[in-house]
Scaffold this motif. Structure first.
Motif, mmCIF file in Angstrom:
data_model
loop_
_atom_site.group_PDB
_atom_site.id
_atom_site.type_symbol
_atom_site.label_atom_id
_atom_site.label_comp_id
_atom_site.label_asym_id
_atom_site.label_seq_id
_atom_site.Cartn_x
_atom_site.Cartn_y
_atom_site.Cartn_z
ATOM 1 N N ASP A 29 0.827 -1.211 0.000
ATOM 2 C CA ASP A 29 0.000 0.000 0.000
ATOM 3 C C ASP A 29 0.861 1.261 0.000
ATOM 4 O O ASP A 29 0.516 2.257 -0.655
ATOM 5 C CB ASP A 29 -0.925 0.003 1.217
ATOM 6 N N GLU A 30 1.956 1.209 0.717
ATOM 7 C CA GLU A 30 2.801 2.398 0.859
ATOM 8 C C GLU A 30 3.458 2.805 -0.456
ATOM 9 O O GLU A 30 3.782 3.979 -0.662
ATOM 10 C CB GLU A 30 3.881 2.140 1.917
ATOM 11 N N LEU A 31 3.680 1.842 -1.364
ATOM 12 C CA LEU A 31 4.341 2.152 -2.641
ATOM 13 C C LEU A 31 3.373 2.202 -3.821
ATOM 14 O O LEU A 31 3.786 2.368 -4.963
ATOM 15 C CB LEU A 31 5.432 1.115 -2.930
ATOM 16 N N ALA A 32 2.081 2.077 -3.532
ATOM 17 C CA ALA A 32 1.089 2.011 -4.606
ATOM 18 C C ALA A 32 1.099 3.257 -5.485
ATOM 19 O O ALA A 32 0.821 3.181 -6.688
ATOM 20 C CB ALA A 32 -0.309 1.806 -4.009
ATOM 21 N N ASP A 33 1.460 4.406 -4.908
ATOM 22 C CA ASP A 33 1.443 5.648 -5.690
ATOM 23 C C ASP A 33 2.557 5.703 -6.731
ATOM 24 O O ASP A 33 2.556 6.580 -7.591
ATOM 25 C CB ASP A 33 1.548 6.856 -4.754
ATOM 26 N N LEU A 34 3.501 4.759 -6.674
ATOM 27 C CA LEU A 34 4.604 4.739 -7.637
ATOM 28 C C LEU A 34 4.375 3.767 -8.787
ATOM 29 O O LEU A 34 5.176 3.716 -9.738
ATOM 30 C CB LEU A 34 5.910 4.351 -6.924
ATOM 31 N N GLU A 35 3.308 2.985 -8.719
ATOM 32 C CA GLU A 35 3.109 1.901 -9.678
ATOM 33 C C GLU A 35 3.088 2.365 -11.127
ATOM 34 O O GLU A 35 3.621 1.697 -12.013
ATOM 35 C CB GLU A 35 1.821 1.142 -9.354
ATOM 36 N N ASP A 36 2.470 3.498 -11.395
ATOM 37 C CA ASP A 36 2.331 3.947 -12.781
ATOM 38 C C ASP A 36 3.588 4.624 -13.318
ATOM 39 O O ASP A 36 3.707 4.837 -14.527
ATOM 40 C CB ASP A 36 1.143 4.913 -12.905
ATOM 41 N N SER A 94 9.514 -4.111 -2.339
ATOM 42 C CA SER A 94 10.481 -3.063 -2.670
ATOM 43 C C SER A 94 10.048 -2.373 -3.952
ATOM 44 O O SER A 94 9.107 -2.819 -4.623
ATOM 45 C CB SER A 94 11.890 -3.647 -2.834
ATOM 46 N N ALA A 95 10.750 -1.298 -4.284
ATOM 47 C CA ALA A 95 10.538 -0.614 -5.556
ATOM 48 C C ALA A 95 11.791 -0.790 -6.404
ATOM 49 O O ALA A 95 12.909 -0.637 -5.909
ATOM 50 C CB ALA A 95 10.278 0.880 -5.328
ATOM 51 N N PRO A 96 11.638 -1.134 -7.685
ATOM 52 C CA PRO A 96 12.798 -1.310 -8.557
ATOM 53 C C PRO A 96 13.492 0.020 -8.819
ATOM 54 O O PRO A 96 12.850 1.011 -9.160
ATOM 55 C CB PRO A 96 12.189 -1.885 -9.840
ATOM 56 N N MET A 97 14.806 0.034 -8.643
ATOM 57 C CA MET A 97 15.586 1.243 -8.892
ATOM 58 C C MET A 97 16.003 1.332 -10.363
ATOM 59 O O MET A 97 15.948 2.393 -10.973
ATOM 60 C CB MET A 97 16.818 1.256 -7.985
ATOM 61 N N PHE A 98 16.451 0.209 -10.903
ATOM 62 C CA PHE A 98 16.917 0.166 -12.291
ATOM 63 C C PHE A 98 16.347 -1.062 -12.968
ATOM 64 O O PHE A 98 15.907 -2.000 -12.318
ATOM 65 C CB PHE A 98 18.454 0.103 -12.351
ATOM 66 N N LEU A 99 16.377 -1.050 -14.282
ATOM 67 C CA LEU A 99 16.044 -2.246 -15.044
ATOM 68 C C LEU A 99 17.334 -3.003 -15.316
ATOM 69 O O LEU A 99 18.391 -2.402 -15.523
ATOM 70 C CB LEU A 99 15.353 -1.886 -16.357
ATOM 71 N N GLN A 100 17.250 -4.313 -15.310
ATOM 72 C CA GLN A 100 18.413 -5.138 -15.578
ATOM 73 C C GLN A 100 18.061 -6.209 -16.594
ATOM 74 O O GLN A 100 16.923 -6.667 -16.638
ATOM 75 C CB GLN A 100 18.924 -5.785 -14.289
ATOM 76 N N GLY A 101 19.011 -6.560 -17.400
ATOM 77 C CA GLY A 101 18.767 -7.584 -18.407
ATOM 78 C C GLY A 101 20.063 -8.087 -18.993
ATOM 79 O O GLY A 101 21.148 -7.630 -18.628
ATOM 80 N N PHE A 102 19.942 -9.020 -19.930
ATOM 81 C CA PHE A 102 21.094 -9.699 -20.505
ATOM 82 C C PHE A 102 21.179 -9.467 -22.015
ATOM 83 O O PHE A 102 20.896 -10.369 -22.808
ATOM 84 C CB PHE A 102 21.011 -11.203 -20.239
ATOM 85 N N PRO A 103 21.590 -8.292 -22.448
ATOM 86 C CA PRO A 103 21.801 -8.079 -23.883
ATOM 87 C C PRO A 103 23.036 -8.850 -24.350
ATOM 88 O O PRO A 103 23.959 -9.105 -23.575
ATOM 89 C CB PRO A 103 22.040 -6.562 -23.990
ATOM 90 N N ILE A 104 23.055 -9.191 -25.611
ATOM 91 C CA ILE A 104 24.242 -9.788 -26.223
ATOM 92 C C ILE A 104 24.976 -8.676 -26.963
ATOM 93 O O ILE A 104 24.421 -8.037 -27.865
ATOM 94 C CB ILE A 104 23.878 -10.919 -27.191
#
Length: 421
Positions: free
Chosen positions: A119-126, A142-152
């Motif tokens: 509930d406390e982080l619901a205002d950040l969802e959008d 938690s709230a995600p700070m960065f996106l992470q992935g595996f590009p080639i």
């Protein structure tokens, strides 16, 4: 002229165990949580560079705007011991108030120790992308700070030297195999840079190539927990991993080479033509561009089987979780400070981050960064982060054994299937 590109909001992401977004401070200690309301003890694995340190200061400043009288004690732990130290501290009742977690397995396997902040982080969802990596059983932790992935990533100069079309990288597994043959025969480089001392290589391989192996239905089922390691395509991935090693795709001594950062240095130094890297934190487009410049290329996963849909493997990367119920309010405000728009915006280009904040524009002329962001809208969560911690540890060990020819693919598949019941 630099292009300003907005990071797409519609990013299909779920859960990630990134294996190191930063280095540890040399003066880290094992401090415990505080019992007073005017202090917040925060654990992380330190700042990787000046840009990361500046971001930390921005976060502290954003937090101080709400809590000017609260002391923030940041304890930097060594990453290779981080979760062991954290687990011991939690068990002993001396854990921090707030701790940094990799999204996916590392956070979800410890959800019982964390305080839900749905509930406390619901205002950040959008505003933020990458939430599923920090959610379990209907709760947000938690709230995600960065996106992470595996590009080639690939080295265009080495492609050209091998007689390949540097502007048109392989699109199928057969084309990739042929390219690797040309690279190893016509250059002094290995086809792929690989560091598997920690057993992490198979994570990158599974998630990096998975969308070209599994059908969309199989992929989604895997993420949802409905998977069978003895199924045709799961066994196929393990076989591909073993075959690429047997066919000489990797640098010598891969099982004794550290992934962070020895293997990535091989790619940066032109000793390997390709690498499955990261898109934020380290081993990413900005760092590789410093060494390779216009020779740096990005390619999508390749098609292995018919009926598959290629997708960039990407999701939420790291975020802080609250461990102390008595400090929940302060912990939530710390989490919100870590995703402060101005703090993330300043760090995005300086630190080579692709942030979770979908309103932030990445101002760069680095082609690979632009291409990665362009593919983010169709991204899929990382396959390995859907695994339980015990299965992931087993996968690491078996990955090393498969690389060295010490276990058969069938036996590895059976062990993995048994680990998940």
């Amino acid at each position: 002229m630099k292009r300003r590109i907005a990071i797409p909001a519609a990013i299909g992401v779920a859960a990630l165990a990134l294996t190191g977004c930063g280095g540890a401070s040399p003066n880290g200690s094992t401090g415990g949580g505080s019992g007073t309301s005017d202090k917040l003890v925060v654990w992380n694995w330190g700042d990787a560079d000046e840009a990361a340190a500046a971001y930390t200061e921005d976060v502290k400043a954003a937090f101080a705007e709400k809590h000017p009288d609260v002391e923030v004690e940041i304890v930097n732990q060594p990453f290779d011991q981080y979760y062991t130290l954290l687990g011991s501290a939690i068990e002993a009742g001396t854990g921090p108030d707030v701790a940094l977690f990799n999204g996916g397995t590392q956070l979800k396997s410890r959800a019982d120790s964390l305080i839900p902040v749905t509930d406390e982080l619901a205002d950040l969802e959008d505003t933020l992308a990458g939430w599923p990596a920090f959610q379990a059983d209907g709760e947000t932790y938690s709230a995600p700070m960065f996106l992470q992935g595996f590009p080639i990533y690939y080295n265009k100069a080495l492609f050209t030297g091998a007689g390949l079309d540097a502007d048109n990288p392989p699109q199928t597994w057969d084309e990739l195999a042929a390219a690797c043959t040309s690279i190893t025969e016509k250059t002094d480089a290995s086809c792929f840079a690989l560091g598997n001392k920690e057993g992490l290589g198979i994570e990158f391989f599974l998630s990096g190539f998975g969308s070209g192996v599994f059908t969309p239905e199989e992929y989604d089922a895997w993420i949802d927990g409905d998977r069978d390691w003895t199924s045709e395509h799961a066994v196929q991935v393990l076989q591909m991993w073993a075959d690429t090693a047997a066919d000489g795709w990797y640098n010598e001594g891969a099982n004794s080479t550290a992934m962070f950062n020895d293997s990535f240095d091989l790619f940066s130094g032109g000793k390997s033509a390709m690498v499955i890297g990261l898109m934020s934190g380290t081993a990413h487009w900005k760092q590789f561009d410093e060494f390779l410049g216009e020779d740096l290329g990005f390619m999508m996963p390749v098609t292995v089987n018919d009926g598959t849909t290629l997708a960039l493997p990407a999701e939420g990367g790291i975020g802080y979780g609250v461990l102390n119920e008595d400090k929940k309010e302060l912990g939530v405000d710390w989490i919100k400070a870590t995703v402060d728009h101005d703090a993330l915006a300043a760090y995005s280009l300086a630190g080579g981050q692709i942030t979770s904040d979908t309103t932030i524009e990445l101002d760069t002329d680095i082609v690979s960064a632009n291409d990665i962001v362009a593919e983010s809208a169709g991204s899929k969560p990382l396959l390995h982060t859907a695994l339980e911690a015990e299965t992931l540890d087993l996968l690491h060990r078996l990955g090393q054994q498969l690389l060295g020819g010490e276990v058969t693919v069938q036996d590895a598949a059976a062990q993995l299937a048994a680990s998940e019941g």
